[in-house]
Design an enzyme around this catalytic site. Structure first.
Site, PDB file in Angstrom:
ATOM      1  CE  LYS A 121     -46.564 -12.727 -42.672  1.00  0.00           C
ATOM      2  NZ  LYS A 121     -46.089 -13.274 -41.374  1.00  0.00           N
TER       3      LYS A 121
ATOM      4  CB  SER B 150     -49.405 -14.561 -39.905  1.00  0.00           C
ATOM      5  OG  SER B 150     -48.062 -14.171 -39.697  1.00  0.00           O
TER       6      SER B 150
ATOM      7  CB  SER C 253     -45.810 -16.127 -38.493  1.00  0.00           C
ATOM      8  OG  SER C 253     -47.003 -15.878 -37.814  1.00  0.00           O
TER       9      SER C 253
HETATM   10  N1  GLN Z   1     -49.737 -17.033 -34.388  1.00  0.00           N
HETATM   11  C1  GLN Z   1     -49.029 -16.041 -33.643  1.00  0.00           C
HETATM   12  C2  GLN Z   1     -49.868 -14.797 -33.482  1.00  0.00           C
HETATM   13  O1  GLN Z   1     -50.963 -14.828 -33.889  1.00  0.00           O
HETATM   14  C3  GLN Z   1     -47.715 -15.751 -34.270  1.00  0.00           C
HETATM   15  C4  GLN Z   1     -47.795 -14.769 -35.366  1.00  0.00           C
HETATM   16  C5  GLN Z   1     -46.465 -14.477 -35.967  1.00  0.00           C
HETATM   17  O2  GLN Z   1     -45.467 -15.145 -35.729  1.00  0.00           O
HETATM   18  N2  GLN Z   1     -46.438 -13.416 -36.728  1.00  0.00           N
HETATM   19  O3  GLN Z   1     -49.465 -13.814 -32.933  1.00  0.00           O
END
Ligand code: GLN
Length: 484
Positions: A61, A136, A160
């Site tokens: 990532k 994400s 994420s």
């Molecule tokens: N969807 C969650 C957010 O927008 C989790 C994001 C993540 O785990 N990095 O914060």
């Protein structure tokens, strides 16, 4: 070692259209990958240096620092940024013989659940390119699902890794907080962040985690807890036959199976619970009564920490600068141009909940409720439950552009953010499909209970593979020493 595995990854990326105009999975490729793979040959016979990932191409990532590629966090504010050092997880992968193949697209600064919030355009789900891959870590999940790499790293703050794994039909694991070094992972919310692994099979995910886990002097929050051979645990559980889960108590938390749950998700999860029962597990109904507060608590704690962590991106040390007469105007212009709307929203929200006068009402209260959520988990595990089984997400992958309301987007994390708030490990495993779209089932374990979690996940994967005829095979099986 030849560079054949790297060339195969490149050919696969081209064949599926992983570039910007296609699925938009890859942000940068490592220009040195072939050369690095070839160089691995020289000392590959040195038995004192076991390298379980020898020659395996991996994706990272874009918020994990590497020396070969830029680290942009999917943001304009870090366009072209090159880190002067590499993340501990990247170094550990290389030490295990892996070749860093590419960086993957992500929601800007890991804020999102669809990879639509990337400054570099949305990633498309390889299973159905009209749909999101989740987020994400959507690029990493898609890279594995498209068959470009067998293992990819993602990051977790509130789901994420697991949510995109579920949407793309791959395995995704979020380790215990402190299990993996965060050195070189760009911080989002430091009390929640953890690097996670995406892979095609439970065994490969277990191997990936074994390689990156363990104490790192460069991260004071990394724990001095021995790292079991997760891959071996997973392999044994998958091959055991009979009733390998006899004596294992699997909790089914009622709050994770609400009335409104998508029918396909409900059915596939019920089938997975049946499979666990046939494997010998006792399924026990349990309650985690503070689950409903997870989303409000997460969306106070995470933005609060983010507003502080992202203060460093001001055009002085990192990334491009928008020049202006005064320093304050320069900050203002750089940050206004550099950050997208979701990141801006989080910074505003976080600054607000930390501000004098509101701190007690929001941040302090959220921390207190977070403790209650963690206590829910401690209590069920103390009462004899070994692991919990839940859906990973409330529904399957949605169409690109379908969710425009931020709060509706946040609800994607409803079953995953709890594990981050409590710091416990969790894994998403494919449990079938609905209307051709993959569905993930989640197994949550106590702190540092990854070995048991992998054993249950591997047994479930093998059983469901046998049920559907889509055998769980296809992994690199690196743990079995079959990489060539
Ligand atoms: N969807 C969650 C957010 O927008 C989790 C994001 C993540 O785990 N990095 O914060």
């Amino acid at each position: 070692m030849s560079a054949q595995s790297v060339r195969a990854a490149r050919a696969r990326a081209a064949a599926v259209g992983a570039g910007r105009e296609g699925l938009n999975i890859i942000l940068a490729e490592n220009p040195e990958a072939e050369r690095e793979a070839e160089a691995l040959g020289a000392d590959s016979r040195d038995a004192s240096r076991p390298r379980p990932l020898l020659g395996v191409p991996v994706a990272l990532k874009d918020n994990i620092a590497t020396l070969q590629m830029p680290t942009t966090c999917g943001s304009r504010i870090l366009a072209g940024y090159r880190s002067p050092y590499e993340a501990t997880v990247a170094r550990r992968l290389r030490d295990a013989g892996a070749v860093l193949f590419c960086t993957t697209n992500m929601d800007e600064f890991a804020m999102g659940s669809s990879t639509e919030h990337s400054a570099y355009g949305p990633t498309r789900n390889p299973v159905d390119p009209t749909r999101v891959p989740g987020g994400s870590s959507g690029g990493s999940a898609a890279a594995v699902a498209a068959g470009i790499v067998p293992i990819a790293l993602g990051s977790e703050t509130g789901g994420s890794v697991r949510q995109p794994a579920s949407f793309c039909g791959v395995v995704g694991v979020k380790p215990t907080y402190g299990r993996v070094s965060r050195f070189g992972l760009v911080a989002f919310a430091s009390s929640l962040d953890q690097v996670g692994v995406l892979a095609r099979t439970v065994g490969d995910a277990a191997l990936g985690l074994r390689v990156i886990a363990g104490r790192d002097p460069l991260d004071a929050t990394s724990a001095e807890v021995p790292v079991p051979d997760y891959a071996d645990v997973a392999r044994r559980a998958a091959r055991a036959g009979g009733r390998p889960l006899a004596g294992t108590v699997v909790g089914r938390p009622r709050e994770y199976f609400p009335e409104q749950l998508h029918t396909g998700v409900r059915e596939r999860c019920a089938a997975a619970l049946d499979a666990l029962r046939r494997l010998g597990a006792e399924i026990r109904d349990v309650s985690l009564p503070h689950t409903d507060y997870a989303i409000p608590v997460y969306y106070i704690v995470a933005p609060a920490e983010a507003s502080s962590n992202l203060a460093r991106f001001d055009g002085v040390r990192y990334g491009p600068r928008v020049p202006r007469e005064s320093l304050v105007e320069m900050y203002d212009a750089t940050r206004s141009v550099g950050f997208g709307p979701e990141v801006t929203r989080r910074i505003l929200l976080g600054t607000y909940v930390l501000s004098a006068g509101y701190y007690d009402a929001y941040y302090r209260r959220a921390q207190a409720v977070r403790a209650l959520i963690a206590a829910d988990f401690r209590r069920v595990f103390a009462d004899g439950v070994d692991v919990l089984f839940t859906p990973t997400t409330p529904g399957p992958a949605f169409p690109i552009g379908a969710v425009s309301d931020p709060y509706e987007m946040y609800l994607n994390d409803i079953f995953t953010a709890t594990a981050n708030l409590a710091g416990v490990p969790a894994i998403s495993v494919p449990v079938g499909a609905t209307g051709g779209l993959p569905i993930g089932g989640q197994i949550i374990a106590p702190h540092f209970g990854e070995a048991r979690m992998f054993a249950v996940a591997a047994a479930l994967e093998a059983a469901l593979g046998a049920d559907t005829g889509t055998a769980a095979g296809g992994g690199i099986g690196v743990g079995a020493g079959t990489v060539s």
